[in-house]
Scaffold this motif. Sequence first.
Motif, PDB file in Angstrom:
ATOM      1  N   ALA A  65      24.594 -27.383   4.631  1.00  0.00           N
ATOM      2  CA  ALA A  65      24.229 -26.694   5.714  1.00  0.00           C
ATOM      3  C   ALA A  65      23.333 -27.169   6.518  1.00  0.00           C
ATOM      4  N   VAL A  71      28.362 -24.075   6.192  1.00  0.00           N
ATOM      5  CA  VAL A  71      27.572 -23.104   5.630  1.00  0.00           C
ATOM      6  C   VAL A  71      28.160 -22.248   4.472  1.00  0.00           C
ATOM      7  N   LEU A  72      29.539 -22.069   4.452  1.00  0.00           N
ATOM      8  CA  LEU A  72      30.105 -21.418   3.616  1.00  0.00           C
ATOM      9  C   LEU A  72      29.721 -21.633   2.067  1.00  0.00           C
ATOM     10  N   PRO A  73      29.540 -23.088   1.681  1.00  0.00           N
ATOM     11  CA  PRO A  73      29.117 -23.244   0.403  1.00  0.00           C
ATOM     12  C   PRO A  73      27.628 -22.688  -0.078  1.00  0.00           C
ATOM     13  N   VAL A  75      26.728 -19.699   1.505  1.00  0.00           N
ATOM     14  CA  VAL A  75      27.009 -18.301   1.327  1.00  0.00           C
ATOM     15  C   VAL A  75      27.823 -17.881   0.019  1.00  0.00           C
ATOM     16  N   THR A  76      28.419 -18.795  -0.394  1.00  0.00           N
ATOM     17  CA  THR A  76      29.152 -18.536  -1.916  1.00  0.00           C
ATOM     18  C   THR A  76      28.242 -18.608  -2.992  1.00  0.00           C
ATOM     19  N   VAL A 108      35.213 -24.862  -1.926  1.00  0.00           N
ATOM     20  CA  VAL A 108      34.761 -24.270  -0.323  1.00  0.00           C
ATOM     21  C   VAL A 108      34.356 -25.170   0.378  1.00  0.00           C
ATOM     22  N   GLU A 112      35.721 -26.540   4.008  1.00  0.00           N
ATOM     23  CA  GLU A 112      35.090 -26.145   5.329  1.00  0.00           C
ATOM     24  C   GLU A 112      34.713 -27.690   6.061  1.00  0.00           C
ATOM     25  N   ARG A 116      35.938 -28.651   9.486  1.00  0.00           N
ATOM     26  CA  ARG A 116      35.034 -28.838  10.767  1.00  0.00           C
ATOM     27  C   ARG A 116      35.240 -30.127  11.221  1.00  0.00           C
TER      28      ARG A 116
END
Length: 294
Positions: A65, A71-73, A75-76, A108, A112, A116
Amino acid sequence: MRNPPLRLGSLAVGALAAIVTLAYGVATDLVRLPATPGVPFGEVLVAATLAVVPFAVGAGAAALALRHRVVLPLVTATVFAVLPALLGWHADQVLVGVLVAGPFVVVVALGETLARAWLGRLRNPPTEAGYRALSVGVMAALLYFGVFALRAALPLWRLDTGAPATLPPAADLALTLWYVLGASLVLVGLPVALHRRFDLLAPLVGLVAYLLVDLAYLQPLVAEGAELVVVLLVGVWPLLAAAFTGVGAVEWWLRDRRGEYDEPEDDGDEGGEGGDSGEGGGLSLEGGLFGDRV
């Protein structure tokens, strides 16, 4: 990782993840303080697991991040951190949740990162050497994933154990394969990528030793539904992956101290620090595994 703020931020998030998980362990009596007399080693092992695995997941997700804006990792991982409190999990559920969270987060992260990179929105993208190492690592992980799925996961899924099903068969298979893919990425793909990128040997030697046992002995037992299945899938894989990463980090540090990495680093500093797109912002892999250009 020579950026001190990035390193400190990642370590802080990893430490916070370990503290939260250990708090769950104490609250659910999974870790008892003081330890029960006569059985110290079991509780020490559980406490180490509750500290090491969440620390690795939290630090890795935070590093992605902060450096690459993936950022999804993170968040997960945060969702996994609050689930025990929301759902009122007991001790066994907390332990299983800690061990299985990492592989799901890894898939994840890879998804992502690739998305990206493909769209040219990956901050501080790796250069060609980094993409090549990632390509080799992912291909090795996919190879192991395919072998394990065909030799162990699918036969185990078809096996009638007589236990009541908690999920529809298709969903159970999908979750199992998702978990196996994530575990393969960190257990197999990461040591291979580290060897390709930094010529690290310790994680690769450990991986080869494990694969010799796994291919010859463990996978047939998993396919037969042996009691070893839960221990292997839930316990051994995450701990081995964290161990391989740890010895790789130690070897990198020692070799860096000896000046082996004093040449200009291909860590994305050239290609635009902080840039989201433009020259070097998208995939730049040329001459990949099979000579292809992306």
